[in-house]
Design a protein around this motif. Structure first.
Motif, PDB file in Angstrom:
ATOM      1  N   UNK A 148       0.833  -1.207   0.000  1.00  0.00           N
ATOM      2  CA  UNK A 148       0.000   0.000   0.000  1.00  0.00           C
ATOM      3  C   UNK A 148       0.865   1.253   0.000  1.00  0.00           C
ATOM      4  N   UNK A 149       2.005   1.171   0.694  1.00  0.00           N
ATOM      5  CA  UNK A 149       2.871   2.357   0.752  1.00  0.00           C
ATOM      6  C   UNK A 149       3.483   2.662  -0.607  1.00  0.00           C
ATOM      7  N   UNK A 150       3.426   1.709  -1.558  1.00  0.00           N
ATOM      8  CA  UNK A 150       3.960   1.953  -2.903  1.00  0.00           C
ATOM      9  C   UNK A 150       2.842   2.127  -3.930  1.00  0.00           C
ATOM     10  N   UNK A 151       1.680   2.506  -3.431  1.00  0.00           N
ATOM     11  CA  UNK A 151       0.528   2.700  -4.310  1.00  0.00           C
ATOM     12  C   UNK A 151       0.829   3.737  -5.392  1.00  0.00           C
ATOM     13  N   UNK A 152       1.544   4.785  -5.018  1.00  0.00           N
ATOM     14  CA  UNK A 152       1.864   5.836  -5.989  1.00  0.00           C
ATOM     15  C   UNK A 152       2.736   5.278  -7.110  1.00  0.00           C
ATOM     16  N   UNK A 153       3.722   4.467  -6.737  1.00  0.00           N
ATOM     17  CA  UNK A 153       4.596   3.866  -7.754  1.00  0.00           C
ATOM     18  C   UNK A 153       3.782   2.982  -8.702  1.00  0.00           C
ATOM     19  N   UNK A 158       5.667  11.782 -26.812  1.00  0.00           N
ATOM     20  CA  UNK A 158       5.493  10.350 -26.557  1.00  0.00           C
ATOM     21  C   UNK A 158       6.645   9.752 -25.764  1.00  0.00           C
ATOM     22  N   UNK A 159       7.763  10.425 -25.754  1.00  0.00           N
ATOM     23  CA  UNK A 159       8.860   9.973 -24.882  1.00  0.00           C
ATOM     24  C   UNK A 159       8.729  10.563 -23.482  1.00  0.00           C
ATOM     25  N   UNK A 160       8.365  11.864 -23.454  1.00  0.00           N
ATOM     26  CA  UNK A 160       8.334  12.554 -22.151  1.00  0.00           C
ATOM     27  C   UNK A 160       7.164  12.099 -21.278  1.00  0.00           C
ATOM     28  N   UNK A 161       5.998  11.883 -21.903  1.00  0.00           N
ATOM     29  CA  UNK A 161       4.813  11.573 -21.088  1.00  0.00           C
ATOM     30  C   UNK A 161       4.959  10.225 -20.359  1.00  0.00           C
ATOM     31  N   UNK A 162       5.139   9.113 -21.083  1.00  0.00           N
ATOM     32  CA  UNK A 162       5.330   7.853 -20.325  1.00  0.00           C
ATOM     33  C   UNK A 162       6.635   7.839 -19.551  1.00  0.00           C
ATOM     34  N   UNK A 163       7.670   8.504 -20.117  1.00  0.00           N
ATOM     35  CA  UNK A 163       8.964   8.549 -19.403  1.00  0.00           C
ATOM     36  C   UNK A 163       8.838   9.263 -18.073  1.00  0.00           C
ATOM     37  N   UNK A 164       8.049  10.337 -18.061  1.00  0.00           N
ATOM     38  CA  UNK A 164       7.828  11.084 -16.814  1.00  0.00           C
ATOM     39  C   UNK A 164       7.142  10.221 -15.771  1.00  0.00           C
ATOM     40  N   UNK A 165       6.119   9.489 -16.219  1.00  0.00           N
ATOM     41  CA  UNK A 165       5.428   8.595 -15.272  1.00  0.00           C
ATOM     42  C   UNK A 165       6.382   7.519 -14.750  1.00  0.00           C
ATOM     43  N   UNK A 166       7.179   6.979 -15.676  1.00  0.00           N
ATOM     44  CA  UNK A 166       8.096   5.904 -15.277  1.00  0.00           C
ATOM     45  C   UNK A 166       9.122   6.412 -14.258  1.00  0.00           C
ATOM     46  N   UNK A 167       9.742   7.551 -14.588  1.00  0.00           N
ATOM     47  CA  UNK A 167      10.759   8.102 -13.678  1.00  0.00           C
ATOM     48  C   UNK A 167      10.128   8.564 -12.362  1.00  0.00           C
ATOM     49  N   UNK A 168       8.931   9.135 -12.459  1.00  0.00           N
ATOM     50  CA  UNK A 168       8.245   9.614 -11.250  1.00  0.00           C
ATOM     51  C   UNK A 168       7.957   8.489 -10.277  1.00  0.00           C
ATOM     52  N   UNK A 176       7.560   9.684  -2.770  1.00  0.00           N
ATOM     53  CA  UNK A 176       7.513  10.213  -1.402  1.00  0.00           C
ATOM     54  C   UNK A 176       6.110   9.935  -0.868  1.00  0.00           C
ATOM     55  N   UNK A 177       5.876   8.725  -0.368  1.00  0.00           N
ATOM     56  CA  UNK A 177       4.548   8.294   0.106  1.00  0.00           C
ATOM     57  C   UNK A 177       3.491   8.582  -0.967  1.00  0.00           C
ATOM     58  N   UNK A 178       2.672   9.635  -0.793  1.00  0.00           N
ATOM     59  CA  UNK A 178       1.614   9.904  -1.770  1.00  0.00           C
ATOM     60  C   UNK A 178       2.055  10.745  -2.943  1.00  0.00           C
ATOM     61  N   UNK A 179       3.303  11.196  -2.956  1.00  0.00           N
ATOM     62  CA  UNK A 179       3.769  12.072  -4.030  1.00  0.00           C
ATOM     63  C   UNK A 179       4.788  11.362  -4.908  1.00  0.00           C
ATOM     64  N   UNK A 180       4.694  11.594  -6.250  1.00  0.00           N
ATOM     65  CA  UNK A 180       5.683  10.992  -7.145  1.00  0.00           C
ATOM     66  C   UNK A 180       7.032  11.684  -7.059  1.00  0.00           C
ATOM     67  N   UNK A 181       8.052  11.038  -7.607  1.00  0.00           N
ATOM     68  CA  UNK A 181       9.369  11.659  -7.678  1.00  0.00           C
ATOM     69  C   UNK A 181       9.360  12.814  -8.678  1.00  0.00           C
ATOM     70  N   UNK A 182      10.451  13.584  -8.671  1.00  0.00           N
ATOM     71  CA  UNK A 182      10.483  14.792  -9.511  1.00  0.00           C
ATOM     72  C   UNK A 182      10.443  14.473 -11.006  1.00  0.00           C
ATOM     73  N   UNK A 183      10.793  13.255 -11.378  1.00  0.00           N
ATOM     74  CA  UNK A 183      10.749  12.870 -12.784  1.00  0.00           C
ATOM     75  C   UNK A 183       9.383  13.077 -13.407  1.00  0.00           C
TER      76      UNK A 183
END
Lengths: 684, 149
Positions: B47-52, B99-109, B114-121
Motif C-alpha cells: 500500500x505504501x507503494x501505491x503511488x509507484x 510520446x517519450x516525455x509523457x510515459x517517461x515522466x510517469x516511469x521516472x516519477x 515520497x509516500x503519496x507524491x511521485x518523484x520529480x521525474x
C-alpha cells in the motif's frame, strides 16, 4: 509577505501561465473558428480544474459534518467532534485526510487495534453474537437481538440504575423483576483484539453506559465484565460510564468536559486512537501541504515538517510521553486543567500531568520538575488514599513496579536504560512497521532491540547468561522483562527493565525471572544461582521458599495475582522447555476451583495448551459444584504425570514428591490451606 | 512520386517504426508489471507503494496508446490535405517528444516516491502531455479540407 501569501501568488501565476500556455498553443496554429473553439475548450478545462480545486477546499471544510452524519444519532450526540477549537488552539483534521498523502502509514494504522479501540457499532465493528439469546449474571438478565445492521439489548434501564447509584443504592440490591426494562441500542464498541465491550446511550444526558458483558474473542463467548478482570469475586457489578475516563484515551482529543452543575459536554476529534492521537492536531499540516511546491521542498530538505509532530523525531523522553499519556498512570495537575491546557504530542507530559511513581526512585529524583511535583503528588495521593487505601496496591507491586497492563510508561521510566540512555517506546515498537499484535518493530524482534545498545553481550552470550546461547534462558527479555504484569486475562512482560533478584522476590512477592521459567525450582535454588553467577547476596528464606518449587508455591499459597501468574507461566512454552510440562496439569487442575474467575480462566487456558484435545473440558464460569467436580477430575487425570515413579526428577522435594516419587498430599494441603486470600482488585 | 510525397513517405515510415517500437517497449513494461504482480513484490504492491504502482501503470498504458497514435499518424499522413510541410514537421516533433516525455515522466516519477507524491521525474509528464496535445491539434487541423475545395 507571508509564506501563505507567497504560495497563493505562485499558485495564481501558475494558473495564469497554464491558461496562457494552453490558449497560446492552440492560437498559434489556429487559423479557423475550430481552432479558436478548441482554445476556448482548453481554457474551459483549466478553468474547470480551478473550480474543482476550490470546490474540494469547500468540501474539506464540510467533511467533519459528513463524518458526524454517518454516526448513529445517539453516539453522535454523546461524542460530538469539535467544530472548531477554542481560541488559537490547533484543530484536528481526521485520519481520512491523512490517507491521500500517507497511504502506507494509513493502511498500517488501519490494520492496528488502536484504530478499532472505539468504533460506532456496526456489522463491521461488532464481534459479539446477538442472536436472540438471554445472558444472566448477578441477578440481572439481558436479552440480545440483532435488527438488520443494528444491535439491541433488553436490560434494566441504565438511566434508572444510574439514578439509584446517585442516591447511594446499589442497583444489584434491587431484584431484576422490580427493575424497569428498556430496549437499548448498542451504539459503540470498545476493543477488538482480545475482548470487546459495548455501550448504550443514556436518554437523559447522552452519557454512554457500559453493557456489562465482555465478548471474549478467542473463546467466542460472552462473560460478565467483572469476570474478565482480577476483581473481588463477590464484589458488586461495576457500572462504567465511557465519559468518566475512557474518552480521554480511547478517542483523539477526547475530553469529558464535566462541570459540576452544568453536566457533561463531551467532545472528541475522532473515535479510536487515530493518527492525530500520536501526531497531534493536523489541520495546519494538511492545509500547508496542499501546496505541492511546499511538499516537495519539505521532502527534499529532509528536515522535520514543523506543522506536525513525528514521535520518532522527538527526543526519547518526549517520544515516550506520547505513548505514556495513555499507557501510563498519571493525573491531571489542577492548575493547567483549570486553565484549559491539554497535553499534545511533543509537549512535556509532566507540565500538565503528574506521572504516578510509586518507587522510591521518584522521591530522590534530580529532575527539577519531578522535585517540584513530588509534594503535590503526595498530597493528591493522600486524598485519593483516604477514599481508597489500596489504590497503589491495585496498580503497583510493593517496590513501585507497575503490575497491571496498559501502563507500560510507568514501568519503562523506572528502567536504567530509560534514565541514563536513549530508550523510548520506539526503541522496540513501531506503529507502522510492525504486526498488529504487540506492534514490535520488524527489525527489533528477539534480542535485537537490546543488542543494538548492548552489543558486547552478543559476542559471548553464555558468559553473561550462563545458559546455552540458543536456549530460552539466553533471551534478553526472558530475564530482564519477565511476565510480571497482569492484564487482558494473561501475564504480560514488565516494561521496567531489571535483573532477577531473589531478595526482591522475597520482599515484594513478585516471582523473579529465574523461577518464572524454572517453575519446578525453589526460590532458594535461584538465590544460589544468582549468588554464584552474579555475586548477589543470599536473602534469608523460609523453609518453603528454600524447598518448594516457586511455580507450585505461588499456585497454592499466592494471592490472586500471583496465582494467575503461576497459572499463565504453566502454559508458557519457554517455561515448559525449562521445567517440563505434564507435571503442571495437577496444579492447574487445583486452580480450576479458585475463587477468582480470571485465575480459573488462565488455568483453563494453560491446561488447554498442555492438552489441546482436552479429555476434561473445563468452563471457568461453571457453577461452584461443577467447578469442584472439574477440579477433582482434572487433578486425578494429571496426578500420575505429576508423580515420579521412574526417578527422573532431580529435586523431588521441590515438586512435593515423597521418597517414593508419589505426591506428598499433606504438604499440598498445608500449602493450599495457607492461600493468600487478600482481596485483589487490579486496575488494568 | 514527387519530392513532397517522398518526404511524407519517409515521415510515415519513421512514425510507423517509432510507434511500433514504442508499443513493443510499453508491452514489455506491461509484462514486467505483470511479473511484479505474479511475484507479489512489495516494492510494487505494498500500500505504501501505491503511488509507484499508479505511475508505472500510467507509463505502460500511455506508452502503448501513444505508440498506436504514431502508427495512426503515419497511416493518415497522406490524407491530411491541409497539413503543410511546417505543420508536418511540428506535429512529428511534438508527437515524438511528447510520446517519450509523457510515459517517461510517469516511469521516472515512480522510481523514487515520497509516500503519496511521485518523484520529480514526473515533471516531464505534463510537458509531454502538452506536446502531444499540441501535435494532435495540429494534425486535427490538417485533416480539414483545404480552403476553396
Amino acid at each position: 509577505m507571508t509564506a501563505a501569501g507567497v504560495t497563493t501568488l505562485v499558485q495564481g501565476l501558475l494558473l495564469v501561465l497554464g491558461v496562457g500556455l494552453a490558449a497560446g498553443v492552440v492560437a498559434v496554429g489556429a487559423r479557423s473558428r475550430a481552432g479558436w473553439l478548441a482554445a476556448l475548450v482548453l481554457v474551459g478545462i483549466v478553468g474547470a480544474s480551478g473550480y474543482a480545486y476550490l470546490a474540494r477546499q469547500t468540501a474539506q471544510e464540510a467533511s467533519r459534518d459528513e463524518l458526524q452524519a454517518e454516526l448513529p444519532r445517539t453516539a453522535h450526540e454523546a461524542v460530538t467532534p469539535p467544530q472548531s477549537a477554542p481560541g488559537d488552539a490547533p484543530t484536528y483534521a481526521s485520519s481520512d485526510r491523512c490517507m491521500a498523502c500517507h497511504p502506507g502509514r494509513y493502511a498500517s494504522w488501519h490494520d492496528s487495534y488502536h484504530r478499532s479501540m472505539t468504533q460506532v457499532a456496526s456489522p463491521a465493528a461488532v464481534l459479539g453474537r446477538f442472536e436472540g439469546q438471554t445472558l444472566e449474571a448477578k441477578g440481572r438478565s439481558y436479552r440480545l437481538e440483532r435488527r438488520g445492521d443494528e444491535y439491541w439489548v433488553e436490560m434494566a434501564d441504565p438511566d434508572w440504575e444510574a439514578g439509584l447509584m446517585a442516591r447511594g443504592v446499589l442497583p444489584d440490591s434491587v431484584p431484576d423483576a422490580a427493575a424497569p426494562r428498556r430496549w437499548k441500542r448498542i451504539v459503540m464498541t470498545t476493543g477488538s483484539h482480545h475482548m470487546q465491550t459495548y455501550w448504550v446511550a443514556s436518554e437523559r444526558d447522552g452519557r454512554l453506559f457500559n453493557f456489562p458483558w465482555l465478548w471474549l474473542r478467542a473463546d467466542q463467548r460472552w462473560i460478565p465484565r467483572e469476570d474478565g478482570f482480577i476483581r473481588p469475586p463477590e464484589g458488586a457489578r461495576t457500572f462504567d460510564v465511557w465519559h468518566d475516563s475512557c474518552i480521554e484515551c480511547h478517542a483523539v482529543a477526547g475530553e469529558k468536559n464535566f462541570e459540576r452543575g452544568k453536566g457533561w459536554e463531551p467532545s472528541a476529534a475522532e473515535l479510536g486512537i487515530a493518527c492525530e492521537a500520536c501526531h497531534g492536531p493536523a489541520d495546519e499540516h494538511v492545509r500547508a501541504n496542499e501546496d505541492p511546491l511546499r511538499r516537495y521542498r519539505q521532502r527534499l530538505s529532509g528536515e522535520p515538517d514543523p506543522t506536525i509532530v513525528n514521535p520518532a523525531r522527538l527526543d526519547a523522553k518526549a517520544s515516550a510521553q506520547v505513548c505514556g499519556y495513555c499507557h501510563g498512570i498519571n493525573m491531571w495537575k489542577p492548575a493547567p486543567l483549570a486553565a484549559g491546557e491539554r497535553f499534545r504530542p511533543g509537549d512535556d507530559l509532566r507540565e500538565t500531568r503528574v506521572v504516578l511513581r510509586a518507587s522510591t526512585k521518584a522521591a530522590h529524583s534530580s529532575d527539577p520538575l519531578e522535585q517540584h511535583d513530588w509534594p503535590m503528588l503526595m498530597k493528591q495521593l493522600e486524598r485519593v488514599m483516604e477514599q481508597n487505601p489500596t489504590v497503589l496496591d491495585e496498580r503497583f507491586w510493593s517496590d513501585g513496579m507497575v503490575r497491571v497492563s496498559g501502563r507500560e510508561h510507568n514501568g519503562m521510566i523506572e528502567s536504567a536504560c530509560f534514565e541514563g540512555g536513549e530508550l523510548s517506546c520506539l526503541s522496540c515498537h513501531s506503529m507502522h512497521e510492525s504486526e498488529p499484535d504487540d506492534q514490535l518493530a520488524r527489525d527489533r524482534q528477539g534480542d535485537q532491540a537490546c543488542l543494538s545498545c548492548h552489543p558486547g553481550h552478543a559476542a559471548d552470550v553464555s558468559a553473561h547468561t550462563h545458559h546455552a546461547p540458543a536456549s530460552v534462558g539466553s533471551r534478553c527479555q526472558n530475564c530482564h522483562m519477565p511476565h510480571t504484569v497482569y492484564g487482558l486475562m494473561k501475564s504480560i512482560r514488565s516494561h521496567w527493565i531489571d535483573s532477577p533478584n531473589a531478595t526482591t522476590t522475597r520482599e515484594t512477592g513478585r516471582a523473579n525471572a529465574c523461577n518464572l521459567c524454572h517453575l519446578d525450582r525453589s526460590l532458594g535454588w535461584s538465590a544460589d544461582r544468582l549468588a554464584e553467577w552474579y555475586g548477589q547476596p543470599r536473602p534469608a528464606l523460609t523453609q518453603d521458599e528454600r524447598t518448594v518449587a516457586d511455580g507450585i508455591r505461588w499456585a497454592l499459597t499466592g494471592n490472586a495475582h500471583q496465582r494467575a501468574m503461576a497459572a499463565w507461566h504453566m502454559g508458557w512454552s519457554d517455561a515448559k522447555q525449562a521445567a517440563g510440562a505434564e507435571w503442571m496439569g495437577y496444579f492447574l487442575g487445583h486452580l480450576l476451583e479458585d475463587p477468582y474467575p480470571a485465575v480459573r480462566y488462565v488455568a483453563g487456558q494453560s491446561l488447554a495448551r498442555l492438552e489441546p484435545e482436552q479429555a476434561i473440558p473445563v468452563d471457568f464460569l461453571a457453577p461452584p459444584e461443577e467447578r469442584a467436580r472439574l477440579r477433582g477430575e482434572t487433578m486425578d487425570y494429571w496426578r500420575e504425570a505429576a508423580e515420579d515413579r521412574r526417578g527422573r526428577v532431580a529435586d523431588r522435594t521441590a515438586r512435593l514428591l515423597g521418597e517414593d516419587g508419589r505426591l506428598d498430599d499433606a504438604t499440598f494441603e498445608r500449602l493450599a490451606g495457607s492461600r493468600d486470600d487478600q482481596v485483589m482488585d487490579l486496575r488494568e | 512520386m514527387d519530392g513532397g510525397d517522398a518526404a511524407i513517405e519517409r515521415l510515415a515510415r519513421h512514425h510507423t517504426a517509432f510507434g511500433w517500437w514504442l508499443v513493443v517497449v510499453s508491452m514489455a513494461l506491461g509484462t514486467i508489471l505483470e511479473a511484479l504482480h505474479a511475484l507479489k513484490l512489495g516494492v510494487y504492491l505494498d500500500v505504501s507503494n501505491e503511488t509507484r504502482r499508479l505511475l508505472w501503470t500510467l507509463a505502460h498504458a500511455h506508452g502503448a496508446l501513444l505508440g498506436l497514435l504514431h502508427v495512426a499518424f503515419a497511416t493518415s499522413l497522406p490524407r491530411l490535405p491541409s497539413l503543410g510541410e511546417a505543420g508536418r514537421r511540428f506535429a512529428s516533433r511534438a508527437l515524438g517528444a511528447g510520446s517519450l516525455l509523457l510515459p517517461g515522466g510517469f516511469l521516472l516519477g515512480g522510481v523514487v516516491v515520497y509516500e503519496g507524491d511521485p518523484g520529480l521525474g514526473v515533471l516531464l509528464a505534463p510537458v509531454g502531455a502538452l506536446l502531444v496535445l499540441a501535435g494532435a491539434f495540429v494534425v486535427a487541423r490538417g485533416a480539414r479540407a483545404p480552403r476553396g475545395v
